[in-house]
Scaffold this motif. Structure first.
Motif, short mmCIF file in Angstrom:
data_model
loop_
_atom_site.label_atom_id
_atom_site.label_comp_id
_atom_site.label_asym_id
_atom_site.label_seq_id
_atom_site.Cartn_x
_atom_site.Cartn_y
_atom_site.Cartn_z
N ALA A 93 -4.54 -0.06 3.98
CA ALA A 93 -5.35 -1.14 4.62
C ALA A 93 -6.65 -0.58 4.78
O ALA A 93 -7.54 -1.28 4.62
N VAL A 94 -6.72 0.51 5.20
CA VAL A 94 -8.17 1.28 5.29
C VAL A 94 -8.65 1.49 4.08
O VAL A 94 -9.82 1.26 3.74
N ILE A 95 -7.80 1.76 2.93
CA ILE A 95 -8.42 2.24 1.61
C ILE A 95 -9.00 0.71 1.20
O ILE A 95 -9.98 0.75 0.32
N TRP A 96 -8.35 -0.15 1.22
CA TRP A 96 -8.96 -1.62 0.86
C TRP A 96 -10.10 -2.17 1.37
O TRP A 96 -11.04 -2.48 0.69
N CYS A 97 -10.32 -1.62 2.63
CA CYS A 97 -11.44 -2.14 3.24
C CYS A 97 -12.76 -1.34 2.52
O CYS A 97 -13.71 -2.04 2.41
N ILE A 98 -12.48 0.20 2.16
CA ILE A 98 -13.49 0.68 1.66
C ILE A 98 -13.76 0.16 0.21
O ILE A 98 -14.94 0.02 -0.30
N ILE A 113 -16.17 -1.74 -11.24
CA ILE A 113 -15.01 -0.95 -11.42
C ILE A 113 -14.67 -0.07 -10.66
O ILE A 113 -13.33 0.20 -10.24
N VAL A 114 -15.32 0.99 -9.99
CA VAL A 114 -15.19 1.98 -9.14
C VAL A 114 -14.61 1.08 -7.80
O VAL A 114 -13.53 1.78 -7.25
N GLY A 115 -15.18 0.26 -7.28
CA GLY A 115 -14.74 -0.34 -6.18
C GLY A 115 -13.34 -1.13 -6.49
O GLY A 115 -12.36 -0.90 -5.51
N ARG A 116 -13.25 -1.61 -7.61
CA ARG A 116 -11.92 -2.35 -7.91
C ARG A 116 -10.63 -1.15 -8.05
O ARG A 116 -9.66 -1.40 -7.60
N ILE A 117 -10.81 0.22 -8.36
CA ILE A 117 -10.08 0.95 -8.57
C ILE A 117 -9.64 1.48 -7.19
O ILE A 117 -8.55 1.77 -6.89
N ILE A 118 -10.69 1.45 -6.28
CA ILE A 118 -10.20 1.85 -4.91
C ILE A 118 -9.42 0.97 -4.29
O ILE A 118 -8.30 1.04 -3.56
N ASN A 119 -9.76 -0.47 -4.52
CA ASN A 119 -8.78 -1.56 -3.89
C ASN A 119 -7.40 -1.39 -4.53
O ASN A 119 -6.35 -1.61 -3.95
N GLY A 120 -7.36 -0.96 -5.98
CA GLY A 120 -6.07 -0.78 -6.54
C GLY A 120 -5.33 0.43 -5.80
O GLY A 120 -4.04 0.15 -5.84
N LEU A 121 -5.91 1.16 -5.44
CA LEU A 121 -5.00 2.39 -4.67
C LEU A 121 -4.34 1.77 -3.61
O LEU A 121 -3.14 1.97 -3.29
N CYS A 122 -5.13 0.80 -2.73
CA CYS A 122 -4.16 0.21 -1.65
C CYS A 122 -3.24 -0.84 -2.08
O CYS A 122 -2.09 -0.63 -1.70
N VAL A 123 -3.53 -1.48 -3.19
CA VAL A 123 -2.57 -2.59 -3.67
C VAL A 123 -1.31 -1.78 -4.14
O VAL A 123 -0.05 -2.17 -3.85
N GLY A 124 -1.41 -0.41 -4.63
CA GLY A 124 -0.25 0.50 -5.45
C GLY A 124 0.64 0.71 -4.22
O GLY A 124 1.64 0.95 -4.12
N ILE A 125 -0.21 1.29 -3.07
CA ILE A 125 0.68 2.03 -2.05
C ILE A 125 1.27 0.79 -1.34
O ILE A 125 2.49 1.01 -0.99
N CYS A 126 0.71 -0.28 -1.08
CA CYS A 126 1.53 -1.43 -0.12
C CYS A 126 2.56 -2.29 -1.03
O CYS A 126 3.54 -2.32 -0.60
N PRO A 187 -8.19 -9.70 5.81
CA PRO A 187 -6.49 -9.66 5.75
C PRO A 187 -6.01 -8.08 6.03
O PRO A 187 -5.09 -7.89 6.58
N ALA A 188 -6.91 -6.99 5.27
CA ALA A 188 -6.50 -5.75 5.47
C ALA A 188 -6.74 -5.20 6.95
O ALA A 188 -5.99 -4.37 7.42
N ILE A 189 -7.86 -5.68 7.59
CA ILE A 189 -8.00 -5.53 8.79
C ILE A 189 -6.88 -6.05 9.86
O ILE A 189 -6.47 -5.31 10.81
N ILE A 190 -6.51 -7.28 9.65
CA ILE A 190 -5.30 -7.87 10.32
C ILE A 190 -4.03 -6.89 10.06
O ILE A 190 -3.37 -6.81 10.98
N LEU A 191 -4.03 -6.74 8.72
CA LEU A 191 -2.61 -5.75 8.76
C LEU A 191 -2.82 -4.54 9.27
O LEU A 191 -1.69 -4.13 9.82
N PHE A 192 -3.85 -3.73 9.25
CA PHE A 192 -3.90 -2.49 10.01
C PHE A 192 -3.35 -2.60 11.33
O PHE A 192 -2.67 -1.80 11.98
#
Length: 531
Positions: A93-98, A113-126, A187-192
């Motif tokens: 959730a923290v990674i998604w916000c970044i 693209i860089v921002g979407r890759i970081i978003n992807g790290l969160c989606v992969g974990i969750c 939603p990521a803030i709510i999740l955290f």
């Protein structure tokens, strides 16, 4: 005080799945809009209109999130074994916000693209760990329904974000896409913060020898506060038995999944996620505006018609949540593959028979809309697209998340599901990158390709995917180790069925004691060998 209601636990945890849904529709609704196409366009047409990023660049932008998700899913295996299921989800959730901050502030394609890759790290974990977390807290009769809510959360995320994007399409300038991308952080803030009062997985606690906490969580969630509950006693004894058995295998690596006794389960888990991508569903979600543009829809009609499939997706997932534990996993997957194959081949036939090549530059100046169809045939294409979504939603959608966590023993479950989910994102990346050029170059034959994949997955499921519905997670292990079946395969897939043998508590206690004696005997032999 920790929350013990399993429905509330699942409803908070699956917000992690909803983040993926937000991403899907944030791209599908925005990529056809002028603000996005002009801001990230590689050039302008002679008439002053903006063609947007070329098909390869757009494929790279879309696929970048899946690339990050692949890496995040693999990393989640280590994170969850170290920190626990709960903290792994909170980390995501923290990674998604970044990532949302970077995406919303994007100045060019590279930053996007860089921002979407970081978003992807969160989606992969969750996406990897939410199903594990819920499955390890749920009792067998509810497990499919509760894990399946991950897919329902994805569908809600898709629909909500699409309508947010639709509303923002009336905003002028770059705010039309920056506002939706920024709102994704909510939603990521709510999740955290929502995860904070939730309990940790009892099976993860058991693996860490935190037995008092393990029993306390089982009492809270399964026993509704009653420590003398038979369900709590049975689950605790079963967990004890398998943890005792696995104690000699405390250090687990991904290589464990490639050993002869595990390779069959590993391949089933991987292909559950691979086939869910090769159905073509996420392609339909990301690029549905291209398909409907080929069918002659433009402007508000295009966006509103596209949104209908998201409503269908939400509504048609509900039957699976209610009855997937009664239907079973195998019939659901087989019926879904057959129906999706039907609609894909129907679309290919309609486009091939009644369609024609689009003018140079594509319909509406969109190169990916390289084919066009009109009249009743166009309505048929739209109808088949809706029917395709209605076939995926109650079948492969939820079951692709429910099935993998049920396949593996406790000691490897975190890493095994992470590996399976990484396959999902690897193919999501490949298809996200491949589809825009395929629409541009092979046109309607794209549908034939995915139809053939549906035939292949039907055959594969029938012969290799056993039924896991209604069984305790530890009982599935016994099914794969069945000495009466082929070596390293266990019970033949088509001979398995829904249901379980509920062992008596005395049997479980006896199993624990037997395994403990075996473990002690092995330890004595090791000491003798050392001497």
């Amino acid at each position: 005080m920790a929350v013990g209601n399993i429905y509330l636990i699942a409803s908070i945890a699956v917000i992690g799945g909803g983040l993926f849904g937000f991403d899907i529709s944030s791209m599908s609704a925005i990529i056809s809009g002028d603000p996005y196409r002009c801001y990230f366009s590689h050039a302008r047409n002679p008439n002053g209109s903006c063609p947007g990023p070329n098909s390869s660049v757009q494929g790279g932008i879309t696929a970048s999130m899946a690339g990050g998700s692949w890496l995040g899913a693999l990393a989640s295996g280590f994170i969850t074994d170290l920190l626990g299921r709960k903290k792994a989800i909170m980390t995501g959730a923290v990674i998604w916000c970044i990532g949302c901050i970077i995406v919303a502030a994007s100045q060019d394609v590279a930053m996007l693209i860089v921002g979407r890759i970081i978003n992807g790290l969160c989606v992969g974990i969750c996406s990897a760990q939410v199903p594990v977390y819920i499955s390890e807290l749920s009792e067998p009769r509810l497990r499919g329904r509760l894990v399946g809510t991950q897919q329902w959360a994805i569908t809600w995320g898709i629909m909500i974000m699409f309508y947010i994007c639709y509303g923002c399409s009336f905003v002028s300038g770059t705010a039309a896409f920056r506002i939706p991308w920024a709102l994704q952080a909510i939603p990521a803030i709510i999740l955290f913060f929502g995860m904070m009062p939730l309990p940790e997985s009892p099976r993860w606690l058991a693996r860490k020898d935190r037995w008092e906490e393990c029993k306390a969580v089982l009492t809270l969630v399964l026993g509704k506060g009653d420590p003398n509950s038979k369900l709590v006693a049975d689950e605790f004894a079963e967990i004890q038995a398998y943890c005792e058995f696995e104690r000699q295998n405390a250090d687990v690596t991904y290589l464990e999944l490639l050993k002869p006794h595990m390779i069959n389960r590993t391949h089933i888990g991987l292909f559950t996620q691979i086939w869910s991508q090769l159905t073509g569903m996420n392609v339909m979600m990301y690029y549905i505006t291209y398909v409907f543009t080929m069918a002659g829809l433009t402007g508000n009609n295009l966006l509103v018609s596209s949104s209908i499939q998201y409503v269908i997706n939400v509504c048609m997932t509900i039957p699976a949540l209610l009855w997937v534990d009664k239907w079973g996993r195998r019939p659901t997957l087989l019926i879904g593959a057959a129906l999706m194959m039907t609609w894909l081949f129907a679309n290919a036939g309609i486009l091939a028979t009644y369609g024609s090549p689009a003018p140079p530059g594509g319909v509406g100046g969109i190169p990916e809309a390289s084919w066009q169809v009109h009249g009743h045939a166009a309505k048929a294409v739209i109808a088949c697209s809706y029917l395709f979504v209605a076939s995926f939603a109650p079948t492969w959608g939820p079951v692709s998340w429910i099935y993998p966590p049920e396949l593996y023993p406790l000691r490897v479950r975190g890493k095994a599901v992470a590996l399976s989910t990484s396959a999902n994102w690897a193919f999501n990346f490949a298809l996200g990158y491949f589809v825009p050029p395929s629409f541009e170059n092979i046109k309607w034959k794209t549908y034939i390709l995915f139809g053939v994949f549906c035939i292949a997955m039907f055959i594969h499921v029938f012969f290799m995917f056993p039924e896991t519905a209604g069984k305790q997670l530890e009982e599935v292990e016994d099914m794969f180790l069945d000495p009466n079946g082929p070596k390293n395969i266990g019970t033949l897939a088509w001979k398995t069925h829904v249901g379980q043998h509920a062992p008596r508590r005395e049997e479980l206690v006896e199993k624990v004691e037997k395994l403990r004696r075996t473990s002690q005997t092995e330890a004595v032999h090791e000491k003798v060998e050392e001497v």
